[in-house]
Design an enzyme around this catalytic site. Structure first.
Site, PDB file in Angstrom:
ATOM      1  N   HIS A   1      -1.952  -7.503  11.091  1.00  0.00           N
ATOM      2  CA  HIS A   1      -1.757  -7.621   9.646  1.00  0.00           C
ATOM      3  C   HIS A   1      -1.525  -6.264   8.997  1.00  0.00           C
ATOM      4  O   HIS A   1      -0.876  -6.167   7.960  1.00  0.00           O
ATOM      5  CB  HIS A   1      -2.982  -8.268   8.982  1.00  0.00           C
ATOM      6  CG  HIS A   1      -3.291  -9.636   9.491  1.00  0.00           C
ATOM      7  ND1 HIS A   1      -2.430 -10.695   9.364  1.00  0.00           N
ATOM      8  CD2 HIS A   1      -4.393 -10.121  10.134  1.00  0.00           C
ATOM      9  CE1 HIS A   1      -2.983 -11.780   9.898  1.00  0.00           C
ATOM     10  NE2 HIS A   1      -4.161 -11.453  10.377  1.00  0.00           N
TER      11      HIS A   1
ATOM     12  N   HIS B   1      -0.551  -0.970   3.384  1.00  0.00           N
ATOM     13  CA  HIS B   1       0.313  -2.101   3.030  1.00  0.00           C
ATOM     14  C   HIS B   1       1.686  -1.531   2.706  1.00  0.00           C
ATOM     15  O   HIS B   1       1.794  -0.591   1.908  1.00  0.00           O
ATOM     16  CB  HIS B   1      -0.257  -2.862   1.831  1.00  0.00           C
ATOM     17  CG  HIS B   1      -1.628  -3.416   2.071  1.00  0.00           C
ATOM     18  ND1 HIS B   1      -1.847  -4.689   2.551  1.00  0.00           N
ATOM     19  CD2 HIS B   1      -2.858  -2.854   1.928  1.00  0.00           C
ATOM     20  CE1 HIS B   1      -3.148  -4.899   2.682  1.00  0.00           C
ATOM     21  NE2 HIS B   1      -3.784  -3.787   2.312  1.00  0.00           N
TER      22      HIS B   1
END
Length: 290
Positions: free
Chosen positions: A87, A118
């Site tokens: 992730h 991210h």
């Protein structure tokens, strides 16, 4: 609008039943199913979720944020583990670095647990938070837990005053020397489940402003499942800079283990790992600057 800054009579978040915790553990999730997280992780349906769009004109200047200076007492981490969990990339800090002051409860220390990244597949997107609806190519999260009140990060998640996250926007430009220790080994952890120990990582290099005065604060949640609330977000106004070559190293990462058969329509590239912005509801965004 209600001011959700730290107050003594904050209502505690309800404890999960044991069977609920077991049901959530080990559940696979992905960003393509982000809108459906609430079906498995009830906290994701909460009213005070993250990330959000920061409207700079609506942020309320709060001079009290400067009464006690935001103080990161970070130390250089030796033998840090960098992991691709499918992730994101995690940098797990073993040295005891702590954060205090600013919007945090007086006298409390928040221990830095990890750094998470991210990013977008393209430079036009990637950050979880947006500023006046503008996204950045990347956003870093320095995740802290309240070591004054709790014995571990697991105990702190979902509790009032439990978690504090410093968010740093990232723009493309000059190489970031402090992140070279991470970007130089990403090729070795290209696939999910891979990790590598780096000899040295200095979290101080991630702080953009020596005075630490220009930041926004609001109360929200984790941006990944279980999306528990009780998180104090501290978002710095000025972004870090990394090079195009550095961000491309992140874009070569994969969401799957090596040799895995991919489902139709999935290219396995790890990117666009950001949750859509959530409604602000009645929350107030506070600013430590005018």
């Amino acid at each position: 609008m209600a001011d959700l800054s730290f107050i003594e009579d904050t209502v505690a978040f309800p404890e999960k039943e044991e069977d609920e915790e077991e049901e959530e553990e080990g559940v696979e999730w992905g960003y393509e199913e982000g809108v459906e997280w609430g079906l498995v992780f009830p906290d994701a349906n909460g009213e005070y979720q993250s990330p959000i769009n920061l409207n700079s004109r609506e942020a309320r200047y709060d001079p009290s944020l400067l009464d006690v200076r935001l103080s990161p007492n970070y130390v250089v981490c030796r033998d840090c583990e960098v992991t691709n969990d499918g992730h994101t990339i995690q940098v797990i800090l073993k040295s005891k670095s702590v954060l205090s002051g600013g919007p945090l409860p007086q006298g409390h220390e928040f221990e830095l647990y990890e750094v998470r990244f991210h990013w977008g597949r393209e430079n036009q997107r990637g950050s979880e938070h947006t500023v006046n609806f503008k996204a950045f190519p990347m956003e870093l999260h320095l995740i802290h837990w309240n070591s004054t009140l709790f014995g571990s990060i697991d105990e702190a998640v979902g509790k009032p005053h439990g978690i504090a996250i410093i968010a740093l926007f990232v723009q493309i430009g000059k190489e970031h020397v402090g992140l070279k220790a991470v970007t130089e080994i990403l090729q070795d952890i290209q696939y999910k489940g891979k990790s590598k120990t780096i000899p040295c990582f200095n979290p101080n290099t991630l702080l953009p402003d020596p005075l630490l005065r220009d930041y926004w604060v609001y109360e929200g949640s984790l941006t990944i499942p279980p999306c528990s609330e009780g998180v104090t977000w501290i978002l710095f106004r000025y972004p870090l800079t990394i090079s195009q070559l550095q961000i491309e190293e992140f874009r070569r990462l994969r969401t799957h283990v090596k040799g895995a058969e991919l489902v139709e329509g999935c290219d396995g590239i790890l990117g666009d790992n950001f949750r859509p912005t959530q409604p602000l509801s009645d929350r107030v965004i506070r600013a430590a600057f005018q």
